[in-house]
Design a protein around this motif. Sequence first.
Motif, PDB file in Angstrom:
ATOM      1  N   UNK A 308      -6.050  -1.538  -0.459  1.00 32.44           N
ATOM      2  CA  UNK A 308      -7.489  -1.293  -0.292  1.00 32.44           C
ATOM      3  C   UNK A 308      -7.883  -1.059   1.158  1.00 32.44           C
ATOM      4  N   UNK A 309      -7.157  -1.666   2.096  1.00 31.38           N
ATOM      5  CA  UNK A 309      -7.458  -1.426   3.507  1.00 31.38           C
ATOM      6  C   UNK A 309      -7.205   0.039   3.872  1.00 31.38           C
ATOM      7  N   UNK A 310      -6.122   0.603   3.359  1.00 31.83           N
ATOM      8  CA  UNK A 310      -5.819   2.012   3.625  1.00 31.83           C
ATOM      9  C   UNK A 310      -6.907   2.917   3.055  1.00 31.83           C
ATOM     10  N   UNK A 311      -7.429   2.572   1.885  1.00 35.22           N
ATOM     11  CA  UNK A 311      -8.489   3.374   1.278  1.00 35.22           C
ATOM     12  C   UNK A 311      -9.760   3.335   2.125  1.00 35.22           C
ATOM     13  N   UNK A 312     -10.117   2.142   2.595  1.00 33.95           N
ATOM     14  CA  UNK A 312     -11.317   2.017   3.434  1.00 33.95           C
ATOM     15  C   UNK A 312     -11.132   2.782   4.737  1.00 33.95           C
TER      16      UNK A 312
END
Length: 706
Positions: A308-312
């Motif tokens: 999810x960090x990569x998506x944000x």
Amino acid sequence: MAHTYTVALLGNPNCGKSSLFNQLTGLRQKVGNFPGVTVDKKVGSLPRGEGPPIKVIDFPGTYSFYPTSIDERIVVQALANPQDDNYPDAIIYVADVTKIDKHLLLLTQIRDLGLPVVLALNMMDVAEEQGLQVDVAGLSGALGVPVAPVSGRTGAGLEHLKAAIRAMANGEAGQAAASPFYRMPEPHLNLARAAAEIVPGANTYQGLLIAHHREWLPFLSGAQQQLLGSLAEEAGFVPLRAQVEETMQRFDRFVPLVKKHISEPKAADSALTSRLDQVLTHRFWGPVVFFGLMLLVFQAIFAWASYPMDLIDAGFGMAGEWVRATLPSGWVADLITDGLLAGLGGILIFIPQIAILFFLIALLEEVGYMARAAYMFDQLMQSFGLNGRSIVALVSGGACAIPAVMSTRTIGNWKERLITILVTPFISCSARIPVYTVLIGFVVPPQQVLGIFNLQGLAFMGLYLLGIIAALGAAWVFKQILQTREHSFLMLELPEYRAPVMRNVGITVWEKVRAFVWEAGRIILAISIVLWLLASYGMPGKMQQAEVAAVVEAETSGLSEKDANDLIAARRIEASFAGQLGKSIEPVIAPLGFDWKMGIAIITSFAAREVFVGTMATIYSIGSADDEFSVRERMAQERDPVTGRPVYDLPTSLALLLFYVFAMQCMSTVAVVKRETKSWKWPLIQFTFMTALAYLSALGAYQLLS
């Protein structure tokens, strides 16, 4: 303005009161503080049907009106004074039906206030599993209050309780009848009547509480306290003796009623809890399990949150590209991309890690494990001058030092409470997560260990362990310095192990993440705008001169177009107001391997540690506006303009990590420590020794490795 009907939710600790509060109010709640203190106050609203919503206040858990902690004092302070802003119109008393004989003392005291009361018998689902039989009608008649069987876990009986609350709000329930559980001795009665006359609206029992607690009740003046002291002396009133006599009288009268209307549970009811405690509180296996759980928490924070960090991160990158493609070139587009988006992106990317941390801690609290941790480590904590309850503050410090410091109010010993307050900020809080996440990558390679563990995740845990070691070491030093005659003891009720209520966990995560984003977001937004201005402008002509000199240097050195642009950007920001600010402290931080850009980040980090990443994102976005890399990638590409070596090499990155492990970089925590200790002396001592330790540790690491 129409009167807002207020209901107080009261009960012993571990009675399931918070679960019931969440069931009644859902997300219609907010957290504040009681006036004049830092004690948390949860306030929610219950739809009424017709008319304004009913206000519900979740008071701190307390065992009786004779408090042993600051949290419990708040309950007495509010209920002894009908003029208090938090004085309720009615009371919902929550009791664990499986431990009803221990939970009714406070109910019988509440009865004497004369307010409408409903007894919410919680944990009815557990009672059914245990085979415990409850005569609800008989118990209601014996206690003289309506009884509502409920389950805060499943929501069973909730509608009946809501109906009872709405009935009280609509005037369908009168004041409670005179309590049959306590008869005040005549000398005490005269004292109580005299004390009640001091506070408008107070009844006789409230007068007794006022006389008993006169020395610390804030609504009494000094003259009133002296008058009550004289009256108590004339009446031969000895507070401790009066408390014991009242307590014994109440127990003598309500315990037979409980036995008459509630059957004993089966002998094997607590067998599962006992078997689990044989392992989880074992002298050897208990700490092993605790260490394993903590390892799981840190592994989850670092490794599992990456997707999810990569998506944000990608989302903010696309937003920046869209703004540059949509808006014309100029200061507005630069402010949005290099100031707002860079700063906010630098903090919001860590929401998954914050959410995972709070989720796992909330789970441990829900199942009843955290109380065991306090019990298990009490003897170890005392050897360092702490208390078993200190473990709750230290573990809570992994989320945020502010509530962790406030949680020390449950520690009765002054010395142990003060030491816990002073060392808790050493525990790495969630605000340090962004800093650790960015810098660990420069120190430890992303390799797998034993096929399941991430080496960077293990290093992440190592930083937490380093903070714990520092906290214990500092505690031991303070133990030798601070002296007191108070004796230490730990009195703690261990709750039964229960399946977690995911609704409670979800609400906790939502509240904590929302508060983190809102509080950090406002700081980041303001600092990002200020930094953008400071980094984009300088003294008249200085930035232009720096740019011309950089162009000449690039042509002379034969640099490529990209390298030339980076050099020009670096020289411009160095000549800006922000650059001059960083340069002013560079002589102090240069021995640590820090440059002036890091100096800017360290200065802004004293507002809040997580600002470090937002600051670096803002500085590097301005320094190289054409790059759309995340802050970690941009920092990895940073080179010394003179030597060409990476700025964030091993010595510098490790020194910076150690500085952030030990430094007291949170002004909000300093303010809370001041409020909790009621003096600037202790936060100043705390700030000084933590900053000194951070500087010396970073200095030693950099000088040794370089």
